[in-house]
Design a protein around this motif. Structure first.
Motif, PDB file in Angstrom:
ATOM      1  N   ALA A 108       0.815  -1.213   0.000  1.00  0.00           N
ATOM      2  CA  ALA A 108       0.000   0.000   0.000  1.00  0.00           C
ATOM      3  C   ALA A 108       0.846   1.261   0.000  1.00  0.00           C
ATOM      4  O   ALA A 108       1.995   1.254   0.477  1.00  0.00           O
ATOM      5  CB  ALA A 108      -0.912   0.000   1.218  1.00  0.00           C
ATOM      6  N   PRO A 109       0.320   2.366  -0.543  1.00  0.00           N
ATOM      7  CA  PRO A 109       1.027   3.644  -0.478  1.00  0.00           C
ATOM      8  C   PRO A 109       1.420   3.988   0.956  1.00  0.00           C
ATOM      9  O   PRO A 109       0.609   3.885   1.871  1.00  0.00           O
ATOM     10  CB  PRO A 109       0.000   4.641  -1.027  1.00  0.00           C
ATOM     11  CG  PRO A 109      -0.866   3.822  -1.927  1.00  0.00           C
ATOM     12  CD  PRO A 109      -0.964   2.480  -1.258  1.00  0.00           C
ATOM     13  N   GLY A 110       2.687   4.343   1.131  1.00  0.00           N
ATOM     14  CA  GLY A 110       3.181   4.715   2.446  1.00  0.00           C
ATOM     15  C   GLY A 110       3.711   3.555   3.271  1.00  0.00           C
ATOM     16  O   GLY A 110       4.328   3.777   4.320  1.00  0.00           O
ATOM     17  N   SER A 111       3.511   2.327   2.817  1.00  0.00           N
ATOM     18  CA  SER A 111       3.973   1.185   3.603  1.00  0.00           C
ATOM     19  C   SER A 111       5.494   1.039   3.508  1.00  0.00           C
ATOM     20  O   SER A 111       6.098   1.259   2.465  1.00  0.00           O
ATOM     21  CB  SER A 111       3.297  -0.109   3.138  1.00  0.00           C
ATOM     22  OG  SER A 111       3.617  -0.403   1.795  1.00  0.00           O
ATOM     23  N   VAL A 112       6.099   0.676   4.612  1.00  0.00           N
ATOM     24  CA  VAL A 112       7.548   0.489   4.687  1.00  0.00           C
ATOM     25  C   VAL A 112       7.914  -0.860   4.078  1.00  0.00           C
ATOM     26  O   VAL A 112       7.227  -1.868   4.312  1.00  0.00           O
ATOM     27  CB  VAL A 112       8.035   0.562   6.154  1.00  0.00           C
ATOM     28  CG1 VAL A 112       9.515   0.216   6.251  1.00  0.00           C
ATOM     29  CG2 VAL A 112       7.767   1.949   6.720  1.00  0.00           C
ATOM     30  N   THR A 133       5.789   5.006  -2.312  1.00  0.00           N
ATOM     31  CA  THR A 133       5.426   6.416  -2.362  1.00  0.00           C
ATOM     32  C   THR A 133       3.925   6.603  -2.152  1.00  0.00           C
ATOM     33  O   THR A 133       3.117   5.814  -2.627  1.00  0.00           O
ATOM     34  CB  THR A 133       5.800   7.051  -3.719  1.00  0.00           C
ATOM     35  OG1 THR A 133       5.205   6.267  -4.761  1.00  0.00           O
ATOM     36  CG2 THR A 133       7.293   7.104  -3.914  1.00  0.00           C
ATOM     37  N   PRO A 134       3.555   7.648  -1.425  1.00  0.00           N
ATOM     38  CA  PRO A 134       2.132   7.967  -1.295  1.00  0.00           C
ATOM     39  C   PRO A 134       1.552   8.301  -2.665  1.00  0.00           C
ATOM     40  O   PRO A 134       2.284   8.659  -3.588  1.00  0.00           O
ATOM     41  CB  PRO A 134       2.126   9.199  -0.376  1.00  0.00           C
ATOM     42  CG  PRO A 134       3.451   9.187   0.316  1.00  0.00           C
ATOM     43  CD  PRO A 134       4.408   8.571  -0.665  1.00  0.00           C
ATOM     44  N   LEU A 135       0.252   8.174  -2.781  1.00  0.00           N
ATOM     45  CA  LEU A 135      -0.434   8.478  -4.037  1.00  0.00           C
ATOM     46  C   LEU A 135      -0.675   9.983  -4.095  1.00  0.00           C
ATOM     47  O   LEU A 135      -1.742  10.473  -3.720  1.00  0.00           O
ATOM     48  CB  LEU A 135      -1.752   7.707  -4.113  1.00  0.00           C
ATOM     49  CG  LEU A 135      -2.439   7.625  -5.476  1.00  0.00           C
ATOM     50  CD1 LEU A 135      -1.516   6.994  -6.507  1.00  0.00           C
ATOM     51  CD2 LEU A 135      -3.718   6.802  -5.368  1.00  0.00           C
ATOM     52  N   LEU A 136       0.347  10.732  -4.541  1.00  0.00           N
ATOM     53  CA  LEU A 136       0.290  12.186  -4.558  1.00  0.00           C
ATOM     54  C   LEU A 136      -0.278  12.674  -5.886  1.00  0.00           C
ATOM     55  O   LEU A 136       0.167  12.242  -6.961  1.00  0.00           O
ATOM     56  CB  LEU A 136       1.680  12.789  -4.339  1.00  0.00           C
ATOM     57  CG  LEU A 136       2.366  12.415  -3.023  1.00  0.00           C
ATOM     58  CD1 LEU A 136       3.767  13.000  -2.965  1.00  0.00           C
ATOM     59  CD2 LEU A 136       1.538  12.880  -1.830  1.00  0.00           C
ATOM     60  N   SER A 137      -1.229  13.583  -5.822  1.00  0.00           N
ATOM     61  CA  SER A 137      -1.918  14.020  -7.030  1.00  0.00           C
ATOM     62  C   SER A 137      -0.970  14.651  -8.040  1.00  0.00           C
ATOM     63  O   SER A 137      -1.106  14.424  -9.241  1.00  0.00           O
ATOM     64  CB  SER A 137      -3.037  15.001  -6.669  1.00  0.00           C
ATOM     65  OG  SER A 137      -2.520  16.165  -6.052  1.00  0.00           O
ATOM     66  N   ARG A 138      -0.002  15.432  -7.584  1.00  0.00           N
ATOM     67  CA  ARG A 138       0.889  16.100  -8.533  1.00  0.00           C
ATOM     68  C   ARG A 138       1.721  15.090  -9.314  1.00  0.00           C
ATOM     69  O   ARG A 138       1.874  15.211 -10.533  1.00  0.00           O
ATOM     70  CB  ARG A 138       1.816  17.073  -7.798  1.00  0.00           C
ATOM     71  CG  ARG A 138       2.784  17.776  -8.736  1.00  0.00           C
ATOM     72  CD  ARG A 138       3.649  18.792  -8.030  1.00  0.00           C
ATOM     73  NE  ARG A 138       4.599  19.410  -8.946  1.00  0.00           N
ATOM     74  CZ  ARG A 138       5.473  20.355  -8.593  1.00  0.00           C
ATOM     75  NH1 ARG A 138       5.511  20.795  -7.343  1.00  0.00           N
ATOM     76  NH2 ARG A 138       6.302  20.857  -9.483  1.00  0.00           N
TER      77      ARG A 138
END
Length: 203
Positions: A20-24, A65-70
């Protein structure tokens, strides 16, 4: 090669959301899970960091990586531009068999979307658009799409999983009609609509 295997498996796990996004992520854990040594896993993680799917902070952590809109919007814009180029150069080269293949892929896409089969919808969607990518004959276009698609695939999974397949199937039908007519301008316009929709979703 082991590095390619590790890269493909980890990338697919990120795109599917298994990681998942953000998972280590830890190279030792991944190596044990994949039955590989740590070296190819470390190489794969470094490559995924270059591709924007993994971020590493020295002495801190390595994570998805997080799911960042940019980031997603930037990647979607690049993918859109490549598909527009594929349409402009590929449509005049299409055969009737190519158009039939696109129509068959859209039938599979619509059926998968109705059934809530996100993986099936994504496969069929790729098959449909790959017809134009192959027809254009530009290896740089294909390589660029392959490079940036994983960054937007997580968003595509959300779109198709939330019932967005119906509108996409209708856009595909318009694209196929333009391709059958060998109307390059119309096919390019619809292609822009298809991929612009994903950029808008990123916001």
């Amino acid at each position: 090669m082991l590095r390619e295997t590790a890269h493909q498996v980890i990338r697919d796990a990120i795109v599917r959301g298994d990681l998942a996004p953000g998972s280590v992520v830890r190279d030792a854990d991944l190596a044990e899970e994949l039955g590989l040594s740590r070296a190819p896993v470390r190489d794969a993680l470094a490559r995924l960091a270059d591709e924007g799917l993994i971020e590493t902070k020295p002495q801190s952590h390595t994570r998805v990586t997080p799911l960042l809109s940019r980031d997603v919007r930037d990647a979607a814009a690049v993918v859109r531009a490549m598909h527009e180029l594929a349409a402009r150069t590929g449509v005049p080269r299409l055969t009737d068999a190519d158009c039939d293949a696109m129509a068959a892929a859209n039938d599979r896409f619509a059926a998968a979307a109705r059934a809530g089969d996100v993986d099936g919808a994504l496969r069929a969607d790729d098959e449909l658009h790959d017809v134009l990518v192959r027809a254009c004959g530009n290896r740089a276009v294909a390589a660029t799409i392959d490079r940036y698609t994983p960054l937007i695939r997580r968003l595509e999974r959300i779109r198709f999983g939330a019932g967005g397949g119906h509108q996409s199937a209708e856009l595909h039908e318009r694209l196929i009609a333009a391709c059958r007519a060998r109307d390059t301008a119309a096919a390019t316009t619809v292609t822009t609509e298809i991929w612009r929709e994903l950029e808008d979703l990123a916001d």
